[in-house]
Design a protein around this motif. Sequence first.
Motif, PDB file in Angstrom:
ATOM      1  N   GLY A  75       0.821  -1.215   0.000  1.00 40.14           N
ATOM      2  CA  GLY A  75       0.000   0.000   0.000  1.00 40.14           C
ATOM      3  C   GLY A  75       0.851   1.260   0.000  1.00 40.14           C
ATOM      4  O   GLY A  75       0.555   2.230  -0.717  1.00 40.14           O
ATOM      5  N   ALA A  76       1.931   1.256   0.810  1.00 36.17           N
ATOM      6  CA  ALA A  76       2.786   2.443   0.887  1.00 36.17           C
ATOM      7  C   ALA A  76       3.480   2.713  -0.449  1.00 36.17           C
ATOM      8  O   ALA A  76       3.537   3.857  -0.919  1.00 36.17           O
ATOM      9  N   LEU A  77       3.976   1.667  -1.085  1.00 33.63           N
ATOM     10  CA  LEU A  77       4.657   1.843  -2.368  1.00 33.63           C
ATOM     11  C   LEU A  77       3.690   2.311  -3.460  1.00 33.63           C
ATOM     12  O   LEU A  77       4.024   3.174  -4.282  1.00 33.63           O
ATOM     13  N   THR A  78       2.497   1.744  -3.474  1.00 40.35           N
ATOM     14  CA  THR A  78       1.524   2.122  -4.494  1.00 40.35           C
ATOM     15  C   THR A  78       1.052   3.568  -4.306  1.00 40.35           C
ATOM     16  O   THR A  78       0.938   4.335  -5.277  1.00 40.35           O
ATOM     17  N   VAL A  79       0.785   3.958  -3.072  1.00 37.58           N
ATOM     18  CA  VAL A  79       0.368   5.342  -2.807  1.00 37.58           C
ATOM     19  C   VAL A  79       1.490   6.313  -3.165  1.00 37.58           C
ATOM     20  O   VAL A  79       1.260   7.386  -3.740  1.00 37.58           O
ATOM     21  N   ALA A  80       2.744   5.939  -2.837  1.00 42.34           N
ATOM     22  CA  ALA A  80       3.880   6.794  -3.157  1.00 42.34           C
ATOM     23  C   ALA A  80       4.068   6.938  -4.666  1.00 42.34           C
ATOM     24  O   ALA A  80       4.599   7.954  -5.143  1.00 42.34           O
ATOM     25  N   GLN A  81       3.630   5.927  -5.429  1.00 41.26           N
ATOM     26  CA  GLN A  81       3.777   5.986  -6.879  1.00 41.26           C
ATOM     27  C   GLN A  81       2.651   6.773  -7.548  1.00 41.26           C
ATOM     28  O   GLN A  81       2.858   7.398  -8.596  1.00 41.26           O
TER      29      GLN A  81
END
Length: 434
Positions: A75-81
């Motif tokens: 979730g953190a990586l996807t939101v950051a992207q």
Amino acid sequence: MNTPAGAHSPRSVLRALRHHLTTPSEDDTPLLGNSRRRWVRPLPYVVAVILQIALIPTGIANLVGFYDMALPVAGALTVAQTTPLLLAITRPLAAWWISAATLVTTGAITARHTQVMGSWPWTAPMIIAYVVLMLALALRESRATLLSAWVATVLLTALTTTLGLPHSGDGSTMLLIALSGGALLLGWTVRDRAEARRLLTEQEHISEVERERRTLLEERARIARELHDVVAHHMSVIAVQAASAPYRMPEVPAEAAEEFAAIAGTARESLAEMRRLLGVLRSEESGGEKAPQPGVGQLAQLVETVGRAGVPAELTVEPGVVDRVPQAVSLSAYRIVQEALANVVRHAPGARTWVSLATDGPVLLVTVVNSPPPERTESLEASAEGTGQGLVGMRERVRLVDGRLDTGPLPDGGFTVAAALPLDRRDTPRERTT
């Protein structure tokens, strides 16, 4: 031309890349924020929100399903992207840094997994988000920055693939490089086309202004020709008839002959002034006037002419004033007195009038006062309402030399016009009209 040693060394290339990638455009207007269509301006925000709604759950599902990644990390990586898509509307270069860092981080984390069921090192939602961000970057930043961003993309892809050994990057690496380059090229083309259309619109506006200006000059020339054909002809006839009357009628008394001569002289003066005005109308600039302009030195002649028209006028001039008055102030004073006396002739024929010129320190005081008109004397313009252009012209003359104007009726029924004109332009009293 000899290229300096080290000009194209790897260190200088990296320095140039860093400069272009850390120097954003000074324009912080949102993308499409200058559009004339109101519905287009919020469009980038709508697209960014729709992409986030679609890409965030899909990206999380891909990272969890393909790489068995923990849900919070996915979730953190996807939101950051995907979050930089909103930032890219106003700060695309800053958003690119966040997205690029997220790509490298995602590749480094997924490289630790031995079982990879999907594309590596990036999933399709991440590639879509990055390509859209590159498109936004191309619509705002300079060409050098765009080229630097694409070169950095190639380098980051190579770095991520190297960090992921023994994994080997599949088609997603080349797809990211190709699609990002295509997005930059597309944005570059759209931006250049929009700039070309803007310049074309500006040129059309300039051409329209020039056409209006040319039309105005043509109209002024047409008015000048009509004035010359109509007014100048009749004025010339008046001058000729008045000058030849004593010769055509020998029995004319001497006083009448003098009156005819005065009429002829006034007509000739009017013709001369009208020719100067026609010269202004025929040309864009009034620099072609070569005849000397009247001034306070000609006020005596002006008052004498008005006296012959039936308005008894007296002129009082302080000694030495004529020599002290600058040319611009002298012309303004003459025109003010001329218009004031003309108003007396039109609205109060036969009224006694007093004209005076004096100085009060660095200020020239011009005063024209007339008494009430004699009884049973009808105004020459009683049948028509005054236009008020005479007072407007006086105010413009006074404003031209930074002076002050007082006009108004007197308790006994007369009228006064008083102007204070600075002899030194550094003194700028304000205009006041009673």
